[in-house]
Design an enzyme around this catalytic site. Structure first.
Site, mmCIF file in Angstrom:
data_model
loop_
_atom_site.group_PDB
_atom_site.id
_atom_site.type_symbol
_atom_site.label_atom_id
_atom_site.label_comp_id
_atom_site.label_asym_id
_atom_site.label_seq_id
_atom_site.Cartn_x
_atom_site.Cartn_y
_atom_site.Cartn_z
ATOM 1 N N ASN A 1 0.844 -1.190 0.000
ATOM 2 C CA ASN A 1 0.000 0.000 0.000
ATOM 3 C C ASN A 1 0.885 1.248 0.000
ATOM 4 O OD1 ASN A 1 0.470 0.898 2.846
ATOM 5 N ND2 ASN A 1 -0.401 -1.118 3.252
ATOM 6 N N ILE B 1 -3.310 -6.827 14.465
ATOM 7 C CA ILE B 1 -2.333 -6.697 15.561
ATOM 8 C C ILE B 1 -2.867 -5.772 16.650
ATOM 9 C CG2 ILE B 1 0.084 -6.200 16.077
ATOM 10 C CD1 ILE B 1 0.571 -6.438 12.984
HETATM 11 O O1 C5P Z 1 -8.896 -1.788 10.445
HETATM 12 P P1 C5P Z 1 -7.980 -0.715 9.978
HETATM 13 O O2 C5P Z 1 -6.861 -1.226 9.119
HETATM 14 O O3 C5P Z 1 -8.637 0.477 9.374
HETATM 15 O O4 C5P Z 1 -7.346 -0.189 11.330
HETATM 16 C C1 C5P Z 1 -6.240 0.651 11.375
HETATM 17 C C2 C5P Z 1 -5.502 0.484 12.665
HETATM 18 O O5 C5P Z 1 -5.348 -0.901 12.978
HETATM 19 C C3 C5P Z 1 -4.090 1.006 12.575
HETATM 20 O O6 C5P Z 1 -3.726 1.454 13.870
HETATM 21 C C4 C5P Z 1 -3.293 -0.215 12.148
HETATM 22 O O7 C5P Z 1 -1.941 -0.109 12.533
HETATM 23 C C5 C5P Z 1 -4.002 -1.311 12.895
HETATM 24 N N1 C5P Z 1 -3.997 -2.617 12.223
HETATM 25 C C6 C5P Z 1 -3.292 -3.662 12.763
HETATM 26 N N2 C5P Z 1 -3.338 -4.894 12.161
HETATM 27 C C7 C5P Z 1 -4.064 -5.097 11.040
HETATM 28 C C8 C5P Z 1 -4.787 -4.034 10.481
HETATM 29 C C9 C5P Z 1 -4.732 -2.804 11.095
HETATM 30 O O8 C5P Z 1 -2.621 -3.471 13.779
HETATM 31 N N3 C5P Z 1 -4.085 -6.282 10.485
#
Ligand code: C5P
Length: 397
Positions: free
Chosen positions: A208, A305
């Site tokens: 990304n 995470i």
């Molecule tokens: O669900 P989304 O990707 O929009 O959420 C964003 C937040 O979740 C960010 O803080 C990102 O670092 C964290 N995140 C994560 N693991 C993932 C997806 C997002 O820690 N697989």
């Protein structure tokens, strides 16, 4: 960052002594001055000349060298620094320190100093696990000696396990934290940053557009306030900040493992743009192009995470901060995300293409907490980072 700080660096006898060279280089790059002390065993691994050239200083080796005693007595030498660092700290040196033995220059300085002492142990796994070493470590910790490592890994002796010395970056970060005067002194903060790369095959991947700028700026701002920062980053364009423990990863799965290994932490900031999906069964060899045939990729969900750490029943950081990149209904969506993820704060930003925020140098954020939302004026990513770091410092008290 360490401008004006003085480090007395004792180099013990072990193969890891070569890493002391990079520690000296890194400390000087940050403006610290380094006075090396080389033990007799240490001089079997690095030469006094190497240390002297890199440190730009005299190297002290012998307790009974009268010239040195006239120039600067060992008592004065032990107190002329802001911090005494032992790298590598061998089982022998730890044993001497724990038991108050002083029979050479290094051990005498360690007994005579009135300054904080930080050790980076390095030894064979059996030696590290030996009850005598563990007893000594316990004693030294209760005496207030600071430890950096050891870590798990393969060793020069061919064995694998705990006992490997921390990398120079980590030692420098621990030195920075030990010398800090800021409100986050003594606090460990974990920061994730950058994109993740999810392999399709050995040469192709899904990624990304995250540049890692905001994550790097946050880590730098936390370091500036005195935190020991573990910076877990995917392959980002932005350079990692200085003075952090740097952990480089590629995939979301690797990021999760690195985050779990870095805990416990007082706070965790999840600024990484983690890929939501990975290719379910990435090919071990390059997928060949065949005329008229299109490959089909099947996806699997990546571990979340932020959600995992937010829901930890034991060892959860006191403050967990997530990010939300939104393109519409920023506050409503981010508020819902805070509840869904179980984190304490959400830093929401509007990344619709017109804002130029993704990959740009500015950010317009809204901070969502249990008390509601506050929208900050549009500002540079470094300023956003400083403001967030000050808020984190206030929250950790
Ligand atoms: O669900 P989304 O990707 O929009 O959420 C964003 C937040 O979740 C960010 O803080 C990102 O670092 C964290 N995140 C994560 N693991 C993932 C997806 C997002 O820690 N697989």
């Amino acid at each position: 960052m360490l401008a004006g700080k003085r480090v007395l660096l004792i180099v013990g006898g072990g193969i890891a002594a070569f890493k002391a060279v990079d520690v000296i280089r890194g400390l000087r790059a940050q403006g610290a001055s380094v006075t090396p002390v080389l033990t007799k065993a240490g001089s079997e691994f690095v030469t006094p000349l190497t240390l002297s050239v890199l440190a730009g200083s005299k190297v002290y080796q012998d307790l009974f060298d009268l010239t040195e005693e006239i120039e600067m007595g060992h008592i004065e030498l032990s107190r002329s620094a802001d911090l005494v660092v032992v790298t590598p700290a061998t089982a022998d040196l730890l044993g001497k320190m724990a038991n108050g033995l002083a029979n050479d220059l290094a051990s005498t300085l360690l007994m005579a100093t009135d300054k904080p002492v930080l050790v980076a142990p390095a030894m064979n796994v059996r030696m590290w696990e030996h009850p005598a070493t563990q007893r000594n470590v316990k004693l030294l910790k209760s005496d207030g000696v600071l430890f950096c490592g050891p870590v798990e890994g393969s060793m020069a002796c061919g064995e694998f396990g705990f006992g490997r010395m921390s990398e120079p970056d980590e030692i420098i970060a621990a030195i920075g934290a030990a010398l800090s005067e800021g409100p986050l002194k003594g606090k460990h903060v974990l920061v994730t940053s950058g994109p993740t790369h999810e392999p399709i095959d050995p040469v192709r991947y899904i990624a990304n557009r995250s540049s890692g700028q905001q994550g790097s700026a946050i880590a730098a701002a936390l370091v500036a306030l005195g935190a020991h920062v573990t910076f877990v980053t995917g392959p980002a364009d932005a350079p990692p900040p200085q003075g952090v423990t740097l952990v480089k990863v590629e995939t979301a799965a690797e990021m999760k493992t690195a985050v779990e290994a870095a805990l416990p932490a007082d706070a965790a900031v999840f600024a990484a743009a983690v890929a939501d999906w990975r290719v379910a069964s990435a090919s071990g060899s390059k997928i060949k192009k065949e005329a008229g045939k299109l490959p089909t990729l099947e996806f699997a969900e990546n571990p979340d995470i932020l959600k995992t750490v937010s829901h930890m029943s034991e060892g959860r950081p006191r403050l967990v901060v997530g990010f939300a990149a939104e393109t519409d209904d920023v506050i409503a969506n981010a508020t819902a995300k805070r509840a869904r993820k179980g984190c304490d704060w959400i830093v929401a930003n509007d990344v619709s293409p017109a804002t130029g925020i993704m990959g740009g140098s500015e950010n317009a954020v809204t901070l969502i907490t249990e008390h509601g939302s506050e929208t900050w004026e549009r500002m540079g990513k470094a300023e956003v980072a400083e403001r967030l770091a000050r808020k984190i410092a206030a929250a950790l008290g």
